[in-house]
Design a protein around this motif. Structure first.
Motif, mmCIF file in Angstrom:
data_model
loop_
_atom_site.group_PDB
_atom_site.id
_atom_site.type_symbol
_atom_site.label_atom_id
_atom_site.label_comp_id
_atom_site.label_asym_id
_atom_site.label_seq_id
_atom_site.Cartn_x
_atom_site.Cartn_y
_atom_site.Cartn_z
ATOM 1 N N PHE A 22 0.772 -1.215 -0.139
ATOM 2 C CA PHE A 22 0.050 -0.143 -0.099
ATOM 3 C C PHE A 22 0.912 1.234 -0.034
ATOM 4 O O PHE A 22 0.811 2.194 -0.755
ATOM 5 C CB PHE A 22 -1.159 0.135 1.131
ATOM 6 C CG PHE A 22 -1.840 -1.015 1.400
ATOM 7 C CD1 PHE A 22 -2.888 -1.540 0.404
ATOM 8 C CD2 PHE A 22 -1.714 -1.979 2.376
ATOM 9 C CE1 PHE A 22 -3.438 -2.386 0.298
ATOM 10 C CE2 PHE A 22 -2.736 -3.036 2.540
ATOM 11 C CZ PHE A 22 -3.464 -3.341 1.384
ATOM 12 N N ARG A 23 1.898 1.394 0.901
ATOM 13 C CA ARG A 23 2.566 2.622 1.141
ATOM 14 C C ARG A 23 4.036 2.633 1.014
ATOM 15 O O ARG A 23 4.747 3.219 1.624
ATOM 16 C CB ARG A 23 2.126 3.207 2.476
ATOM 17 C CG ARG A 23 0.709 3.920 2.459
ATOM 18 C CD ARG A 23 0.161 4.411 3.704
ATOM 19 N NE ARG A 23 -0.339 2.965 4.350
ATOM 20 C CZ ARG A 23 -1.311 2.406 4.331
ATOM 21 N NH1 ARG A 23 -2.142 2.977 3.409
ATOM 22 N NH2 ARG A 23 -1.811 1.319 4.937
ATOM 23 N N GLU A 63 9.170 4.493 -3.039
ATOM 24 C CA GLU A 63 10.369 4.319 -4.154
ATOM 25 C C GLU A 63 11.607 4.518 -3.703
ATOM 26 O O GLU A 63 11.765 5.238 -2.802
ATOM 27 C CB GLU A 63 10.140 5.011 -5.475
ATOM 28 C CG GLU A 63 10.358 6.466 -5.365
ATOM 29 C CD GLU A 63 9.808 7.427 -6.481
ATOM 30 O OE1 GLU A 63 9.007 7.128 -6.972
ATOM 31 O OE2 GLU A 63 10.926 8.256 -6.605
ATOM 32 N N ALA A 81 6.289 -8.103 -10.627
ATOM 33 C CA ALA A 81 6.449 -6.739 -11.669
ATOM 34 C C ALA A 81 5.632 -5.523 -10.879
ATOM 35 O O ALA A 81 5.995 -4.579 -11.101
ATOM 36 C CB ALA A 81 5.874 -7.096 -12.980
ATOM 37 N N THR A 82 4.532 -5.978 -9.978
ATOM 38 C CA THR A 82 3.580 -4.770 -9.583
ATOM 39 C C THR A 82 4.061 -4.277 -8.220
ATOM 40 O O THR A 82 3.579 -3.388 -7.957
ATOM 41 C CB THR A 82 2.245 -5.137 -9.811
ATOM 42 O OG1 THR A 82 2.175 -6.595 -8.959
ATOM 43 C CG2 THR A 82 1.673 -5.240 -11.066
ATOM 44 N N SER A 113 13.989 1.262 -7.359
ATOM 45 C CA SER A 113 12.518 0.703 -7.312
ATOM 46 C C SER A 113 11.535 1.586 -7.259
ATOM 47 O O SER A 113 11.637 2.596 -6.686
ATOM 48 C CB SER A 113 12.557 -0.661 -6.233
ATOM 49 O OG SER A 113 12.598 0.138 -4.980
ATOM 50 N N SER A 114 10.423 1.283 -7.958
ATOM 51 C CA SER A 114 9.366 2.099 -7.803
ATOM 52 C C SER A 114 8.401 1.979 -6.684
ATOM 53 O O SER A 114 8.875 0.967 -5.635
ATOM 54 C CB SER A 114 8.299 1.892 -9.096
ATOM 55 O OG SER A 114 8.741 2.064 -10.379
ATOM 56 N N SER A 115 7.320 2.604 -6.406
ATOM 57 C CA SER A 115 6.637 2.540 -5.197
ATOM 58 C C SER A 115 5.804 1.185 -5.231
ATOM 59 O O SER A 115 5.624 0.629 -6.239
ATOM 60 C CB SER A 115 5.603 3.722 -4.980
ATOM 61 O OG SER A 115 4.666 3.820 -6.059
ATOM 62 N N ASN A 116 5.271 0.912 -4.190
ATOM 63 C CA ASN A 116 4.443 -0.465 -3.875
ATOM 64 C C ASN A 116 2.970 -0.122 -3.461
ATOM 65 O O ASN A 116 2.811 0.075 -2.270
ATOM 66 C CB ASN A 116 5.077 -1.269 -2.971
ATOM 67 C CG ASN A 116 4.203 -2.635 -3.010
ATOM 68 O OD1 ASN A 116 3.512 -3.225 -3.692
ATOM 69 N ND2 ASN A 116 4.720 -3.426 -1.931
ATOM 70 N N ILE A 117 2.060 0.171 -4.451
ATOM 71 C CA ILE A 117 0.754 0.333 -3.702
ATOM 72 C C ILE A 117 -0.167 -1.065 -3.649
ATOM 73 O O ILE A 117 -1.210 -1.144 -3.306
ATOM 74 C CB ILE A 117 -0.009 1.090 -4.749
ATOM 75 C CG1 ILE A 117 -0.265 0.506 -6.175
ATOM 76 C CG2 ILE A 117 0.592 2.469 -4.675
ATOM 77 C CD1 ILE A 117 -1.442 1.391 -7.049
ATOM 78 N N THR A 118 0.309 -2.203 -3.974
ATOM 79 C CA THR A 118 -0.437 -3.575 -4.029
ATOM 80 C C THR A 118 -0.307 -3.744 -2.572
ATOM 81 O O THR A 118 0.617 -3.359 -1.602
ATOM 82 C CB THR A 118 0.490 -4.584 -4.884
ATOM 83 O OG1 THR A 118 1.578 -5.147 -3.909
ATOM 84 C CG2 THR A 118 0.759 -4.203 -6.221
ATOM 85 N N PRO A 119 -1.215 -4.850 -2.180
ATOM 86 C CA PRO A 119 -1.184 -5.296 -0.571
ATOM 87 C C PRO A 119 0.035 -6.091 -0.502
ATOM 88 O O PRO A 119 0.099 -6.644 0.691
ATOM 89 C CB PRO A 119 -2.349 -6.024 -0.531
ATOM 90 C CG PRO A 119 -3.249 -5.899 -1.925
ATOM 91 C CD PRO A 119 -2.347 -5.359 -2.889
ATOM 92 N N HIS A 120 0.862 -6.452 -1.329
ATOM 93 C CA HIS A 120 1.764 -7.666 -1.252
ATOM 94 C C HIS A 120 3.212 -6.830 -0.828
ATOM 95 O O HIS A 120 3.879 -6.159 -1.735
ATOM 96 C CB HIS A 120 2.106 -8.418 -2.558
ATOM 97 C CG HIS A 120 0.868 -8.823 -3.212
ATOM 98 N ND1 HIS A 120 -0.054 -9.740 -2.635
ATOM 99 C CD2 HIS A 120 0.164 -8.596 -4.466
ATOM 100 C CE1 HIS A 120 -0.967 -10.048 -3.513
ATOM 101 N NE2 HIS A 120 -0.706 -9.193 -4.754
#
Lengths: 290, 290
Positions: B137-138, B141, B174-175, B248-255
């Motif tokens: 989620f938060r 990057e 990838a996400t 690395s990019s941000s991570n908005i997924t729940p993983h």
């Protein structure tokens, strides 16, 4: 008017089943891209067509985009949104169909309009159009949201009878912050916690803090539905339902991720008073006459 | 000591050819993963081995990680770094090999150490270890950087004779903000603009503003070399050269995207006075005795 889709009421967020059709034309044989496309849109909430526009068409639109972005006089317009902390970095231009005849022609192209008419089965108008130029290096994320949630609460869109069309102007790679969709999430309405601050839109166009679902709801939704990453070459077109949960990560690559967005609304679904805000947002974000 | 790798000197950023070997053992037949792995490391600056650790081994390490993250007493330690704006969200734990015998054992595992010894051809010690827990989620990057640039300027690492090892504790999709590498970028040293502010590390561990290359240099580098996205199941191991450009990019997924990092330095390459900062950073970030 009864509110079938409560959100940002201050109460615990609720999940509501969708109370509107996904496809308003029940004769799937009428679908211009075939019954399989209709079925996919119904079940997943989106259809993606790689290279629906030719590379020549897209090259012309890219030139047009560069003109618009480099036009310093345009930056004075409220339709032009810059990156947080970088006023010379144009992130979004609203009403692109009015600023540019070339983008206006895209919105009227039969490759787009025929499918839109099939989905909504009504006369349609442009609720919103915009150019999203997610710049390289410093393109920020868009957090998870349903567009309909915002349009309902902040703009007064009564029903789920609108569709978004995204034309890729540059390649959308897995690495440059492509759109992430939650397939099938359009069948549930996810109410969001909190309430809407006044003039929220001025901030929310840069970074989204309200109108976003809570972690538990997102975890459940994504564990059921998964995530689809919209990657493809320039000229590809995505159609997606107004209530599909989506977002995108940041973009640190040098490759801008540029897309043109067109949101079509059914004329029978014209905006009324917002369901959760006292003052409707400006016309360039949500056309009330169309 | 002569400075072969100037950076953050206030002058226009320079690109310098690497003046150190990539593989210090020139007998590639000694490579524990075969000559092809040696060649790949030499040319690309990294090797990736899917599922080098078993799912049982990784499950035990994940339990250990959860204990460490939930231990509120640890949050008082300066080795524990939280997300910007979220003090209850642990992003990084340094010196993980000291906090945990289980992670200490990973650093001594022959699947890791044999290749490290082949690459560096010297006795080695742990320059740095850390657990990077990029939360769902938060997860923010990390902007593009060469670790060596920082270690040289801020910590006084003289030569490019160190290697990083990353063990995936959760799947890197990838996400969810996977590591992005620029293959072959380890053969050039990219000097960075600006100078280093005092106590820069306290901020740079959260968001990186200095020690990052300029846009033009990155554009050229990535157009030559491309981007490799490090995705793979838990237990996968990445070895990468200390001078490889990555981010690395941000991570908005729940993983959550959780990795354990171990940086090995050759004993002949022990730290000296920093090449661009007056005060060396703390031991937990850059061990001087090892």
């Amino acid at each position: 008017m009864r509110n079938d889709y409560p959100s940002r009421t201050g109460a615990t967020p609720q999940i509501t089943s969708r109370r509107d059709p996904v496809l308003y034309d029940s004769q799937w044989q009428n679908c211009p891209y075939g019954e399989d496309a209709a079925r996919q849109f119904d079940e997943q909430g989106f259809c993606f067509f790689p290279e629906l526009f030719s590379s020549e068409e897209v090259a012309a639109l890219n030139r047009e985009m560069q003109h618009i972005r480099q036009d310093k006089t345009l930056r004075q317009h409220e339709e032009v949104i810059t990156e947080p902390g970088a006023d010379d970095c144009v992130r979004t231009v609203f009403d692109i169909h009015l600023f540019s005849a070339a983008f206006g022609a895209v919105a009227n192209d039969s490759r787009i309009l025929d499918f839109v008419h099939f989905i909504l089965n009504d006369d349609v108008y442009l609720h919103q159009s915009r150019l999203n130029y997610k710049p390289g290096f410093r393109g920020r994320e868009f957090y998870w949201h349903s567009d309909f949630e915002t349009w309902h609460v902040e703009d007064g869109m009564p029903r789920m009878r609108a569709v978004s069309v995204v034309l890729a102007l540059r390649e959308n790679f897995a690495t440059n912050g492509p759109m992430l969709l939650v397939p099938g999430s359009h069948r549930q309405f996810v109410g969001c916690p909190g309430v809407t601050p006044r003039d929220h839109y001025k901030q929310s166009l840069k970074e989204q803090y309200f109108g976003t679902p809570d972690d538990k709801v997102l975890t459940d939704l994504i564990s059921q539905c998964g995530i689809y990453s919209v990657t493809g070459p320039p000229g590809s077109v995505l159609f997606f339902d107004c209530n599909l949960m989506h977002g995108s990560s940041s973009n640190i690559t040098p490759h801008p991720r540029s897309n043109a967005f067109f949101v079509f609304n059914a004329v029978s679904n014209r905006l009324v008073q917002p369901f959760g805000a006292t003052v409707p947002r400006p016309e360039f974000i949500a056309h009330r006459q169309g």
